[in-house]
Design an enzyme around this catalytic site. Sequence first.
Site, PDB file in Angstrom:
ATOM      1  N   ASN A 163     -12.712   4.788  -0.809  1.00 22.84           N
ATOM      2  CA  ASN A 163     -12.108   5.225   0.452  1.00 22.84           C
ATOM      3  C   ASN A 163     -13.174   5.705   1.431  1.00 22.84           C
ATOM      4  O   ASN A 163     -14.195   6.231   1.007  1.00 22.84           O
ATOM      5  CB  ASN A 163     -11.119   6.365   0.176  1.00 22.84           C
ATOM      6  N   CYS A 185      -5.845  -0.523  -4.246  1.00 21.15           N
ATOM      7  CA  CYS A 185      -5.351   0.863  -4.226  1.00 21.15           C
ATOM      8  C   CYS A 185      -4.076   0.955  -5.054  1.00 21.15           C
ATOM      9  O   CYS A 185      -3.257   0.042  -5.056  1.00 21.15           O
ATOM     10  CB  CYS A 185      -5.076   1.301  -2.789  1.00 21.15           C
ATOM     11  N   HIS A 186      -3.903   2.090  -5.724  1.00 16.72           N
ATOM     12  CA  HIS A 186      -2.749   2.256  -6.611  1.00 16.72           C
ATOM     13  C   HIS A 186      -1.579   2.995  -5.963  1.00 16.72           C
ATOM     14  O   HIS A 186      -0.583   3.287  -6.634  1.00 16.72           O
ATOM     15  CB  HIS A 186      -3.166   3.008  -7.883  1.00 16.72           C
ATOM     16  N   HIS A 222      -2.835   3.486   2.297  1.00 11.95           N
ATOM     17  CA  HIS A 222      -2.350   4.865   2.298  1.00 11.95           C
ATOM     18  C   HIS A 222      -1.251   5.109   3.326  1.00 11.95           C
ATOM     19  O   HIS A 222      -0.741   6.225   3.435  1.00 11.95           O
ATOM     20  CB  HIS A 222      -3.489   5.872   2.495  1.00 11.95           C
TER      21      HIS A 222
END
Length: 474
Positions: A163, A185-186, A222
């Site tokens: 990030n 990304c999780h 995000h």
Amino acid sequence: MHDSGYRKKSTAGPGTTEAVIAYIGGGSLNWAPTLMGDLAAHGAISGEVRLFDIDVEASERNARLGNRYAVETATDIRYRAEPDLARALIGADVVVISILPGPLEAMAADLAIPAQFGIVQSVGDTVGPGGFVRALRSIPMMAQIGAAIGEHAPNAHVCNLTNPMSVLTGTLHAIYPGIRAWGECHEVTKLREIAAWLGNRQRPGTGYTHRDVQVNVLGLNHFTFVDAISLDGMDLMPTYTAHATTHVARGWRESPIDPDDEKQGYFEDINRVKYDLLRRFGIAAAAGDRHLAEFLPQEDYLLEAAGWGFGLTPVEYRIREQAERKTWLGALADGERALPPVKRSSEAFLDQIAALLTGTPHVSNANLPNRGQIAGLPLDTIVETNALFSGLGVQPIHAGRLPDRLARIVTDHATRQAALVSAVLDGNTDALFPLFASDPALRALGEAEKRAMFKDMLAATARWLPETLTKEAA
């Protein structure tokens, strides 16, 4: 030019594929051990993992740990610390990148200085003032890595785990336009776990997990949303919408947050922001509340974070956790503690890598340049949608369009992120403050306050900035 050998069959045994994986940031305390455990549990990939890190001792520790995993699980994978970036990359079929852009001391300033101006951040690694200054430190680092990949491993598949995800994935594509890179990304897993729980309620005894849930993903890293949820042939969107509507006022978790669990208090949430965003925009938010909140003005969620059921993670806690994990991993690497049970993590990046190496298709969310997969958003900015991973590479899947009000917010952030990458790579320091000041997190501040904050933050991080950017801190 390197001719990737990612389709080679391993001589270790039937059904395995041999590959060379270069891990940049190979001393990682979290992602690298996760990869080791996943490779051991997966069992279908053999070969070599080269761990490069500016902290050579950390990469050597992880090499010992990885080789211990390989021996104790009879996995044909060799790990070695490689102190030279070029040698780590030459002949690599896959490159994984997880770097820390400056020490946690730098992140502490990213949070503390804005707080002095009344700006709070729950994470501070993606957008807002903290995400912006973190990007200033990390774009030059990622540019060096991207250039090295272009020179030494031009055909490698490149998975970025670092990030700010959108900014740094964009940097890789800007510095080496031919790169085969995506950002992993999780955060979308958060919604998929809720959907699996709802599916198990509808069909008791089935044991669904997040891996069984299919979603259509749209947004930025995000700040992701889904407009379709499917599980085992069931359309779960109406069920999820009803669930979120029922719990929008108080939030919901499958199990309550343990008040005695410090980590849960800092990193978990009750999904109330997710459910509220569905109410506001008519589309389900997917990422964790701590990240979602930072894309909107402070007064929306952050100034009353506790009331929305999430915490502001202090860097002091991260420093303590880092030290504890370093000690624990050292003990594992040196055989002083038993290895934890080998099982697949909830992460998708090994599934993605395996699909690219073996040609067996896999679909999951990925961050890639927008080639039209999200209609109405600026082309070439980094967006997050589903993608097909296969022997043909990583192909973004058309996701549709975000609601207009939401699309305007996403466009604002995506445009700012792309402009920040260009400004740093071009050395255009005059563009930095206007971009910093335009973030919605700072909407309530006046011009003088924004300038003072920017000056203080640059001064605090100057030692980790390249010379071309340090003049802004003067």
